[in-house]
Design an enzyme around this catalytic site. Sequence first.
Site, short mmCIF file in Angstrom:
data_model
loop_
_atom_site.label_atom_id
_atom_site.label_comp_id
_atom_site.label_asym_id
_atom_site.label_seq_id
_atom_site.Cartn_x
_atom_site.Cartn_y
_atom_site.Cartn_z
N GLU A 16 0.86 -1.18 0.00
CA GLU A 16 0.00 0.00 0.00
C GLU A 16 0.90 1.24 0.00
O GLU A 16 1.80 1.33 0.85
CB GLU A 16 -0.90 0.01 1.24
N ARG A 33 5.97 -13.08 9.19
CA ARG A 33 6.63 -11.78 9.01
C ARG A 33 7.85 -11.72 9.92
O ARG A 33 7.95 -12.44 10.91
CB ARG A 33 5.68 -10.63 9.31
N LYS A 54 3.27 1.23 10.19
CA LYS A 54 3.50 2.46 9.42
C LYS A 54 2.89 3.66 10.12
O LYS A 54 3.43 4.77 10.04
CB LYS A 54 2.94 2.29 8.01
#
Length: 629
Positions: A128, A350, A360
């Site tokens: 994104e 992850r 973020k």
Amino acid sequence: MKADELVAVSTSLGGDFKSIEPHLLRLEKHLTLRTYLAGYTLSDIDAKIWVAIKSNRVAVSFVRKGSYANLHRWFTYIEQTHPEIQTEVKAADSARKAKVQAASRAGASYNLALQEVEKGVVTRFLPEPSGYLHIGHAKAALLSDYFAHQAYDGKLRLRLDDTNPSKEKGEYQDAIIEDLALMGIKPDVVTYTSDYFDHLYETCLTLIKGGHAYADDTDVETMREERGKGIESKRRNRTVEENLAIFEEMKNGTEEGLKNCIRAKISVDNPNKALRDPVIYRCNPNDPHHRTGTKWKMYPTYDLACPVVDSLEGVTHALRSTEYTDRNPLFQWFLDTLKLRQVYMWDFARMNFIRTFLSKRKLAKLVDTGRVWGWDDPRMPTIRGIRRRGMTIPALREFILKQGPSRNVVSMDWASFWATNKKEIDPVAPRHTAILKKDHARVAIMGDEAPAEPRLEDKPLHPKNADIGTKKVAFSKELIIDQDDARSFKDGEEITLMQWGNAVVCAVASGDPITSLTCELHLKGDVRSTEKKVTWLSTQGQKLIDAELWDFDYLLTKDKLEEEDDLEQFLNPTTATMEEAFCDEGVAKLKKDDIIQLERKGYYRVDKGYEEGSERKVVLFCIPTGKNK
């Protein structure tokens, strides 16, 4: 077909089925009443076209099904009677398997048994554009690249998932593409979810008309509570006509439309809460989209856009982190309900690092409040940040690919990360010298062996790698050394002046700090017998270069930040320190991004060269080695 047409076909069989089907059909017609494509024995063009088909999993899968009888007969006949032409294909297949085995031996298993790879492999990286890529994104990108371009002869698509204009910027979009290039990742195709807004709008209409979606004006808090408790929304049983009318209101951004969202009609109380009627369209009339402007007042969510566009774009295998595992049944629901082409999922863990966060939103807060210098701050876990700290791309790729596509979630120490980097830079980093300006001590060199006049000598830049070249080292009667070294000396002690030889400490000035001392050269002394090996710089015969030596600490004081933790309470108050230093004259030639070792101080990346800017100084960032921080 004529000879030149057959040659053209031989070079056109490497794409997907849509692109190669016309060529296969031409071959089918050409092989009517023919054993070989050209002549009555195996020709070069027969061999080329057979190898081209055999090398393309999509093509060979189709041919073996026998839909084209003549092509199937020819292909099978060549395979059975001319095994010699299979050598090239077998070699390529063996090379692919060797790559997988090598990656597995390096520390991770890559034998995933991905489904239907014989039909071709197309992976995608789906960031994104709401921030800069961080170390977590790097794993997703590198694994997708690995399976597309190394494990299989496939394609990698980069799709910018730009469905939330409130958070996204063209700046982030451009930075993502640049950072992937820095990591050596070259996507075959670059697209944007916004390319498909019209298609996604039509898809949502299809869901509403089929009774698979409904408009809901329940407020956010109530909706969250109802989904958590498995309570049906009061709007769940609206008619198709009502839902279509409200969807049109949402599209136009009217007052009524803004009150609503569209939810998929899946389940009220499924144990997997991701399936409890998730939101698939929501309004946002206030923030212009960085690509489509103000055309749209509503946007699809990730849950809808991801499976629809993956299937539409020909993605075969979607790799994403285990945080999405609960959403996999939702992904499949859209494929099944909309009767879309199958896309296979693979979840991997992850990467989590101690005293680091990858949110973020939280990283943006540090940037916005001035706690760090920007997204490329060397303390940030962004790709730009760790590169600015001194991580090399080969080491980054090696470290991440060693982790592999495992689903096991672990929190790693940065030590192993930076230790991988040290192995990369140590054999090639030129050696230089720096003396801290603060309280440096002056050394007077005495004795018969002391140089009468300053002189320059060529010395190797690297003790074990002659290819790195040489540097000029100045020798004279006047030196400077670090205060810590001066304090450690005793009268009469023999020390080694690195790259010169031994000297005996004759007199150390009293006081604290020590301002001066005298040494008598003893170049016949055995450098192996001394306890102290000392860095030094001559103040004569060269121009000393001003430098800033920066070091950095973790942003957090806690190993793992929990969801309920207040970020402010665990931010490290001091994360950057700087010391001024003198460096040898050779440092003035260094350019931004060069990596060097300052003897006895560590490895450094050049953040600003001597000639850059109005200030004549070099700015150096300390690179961790895995032994500390």
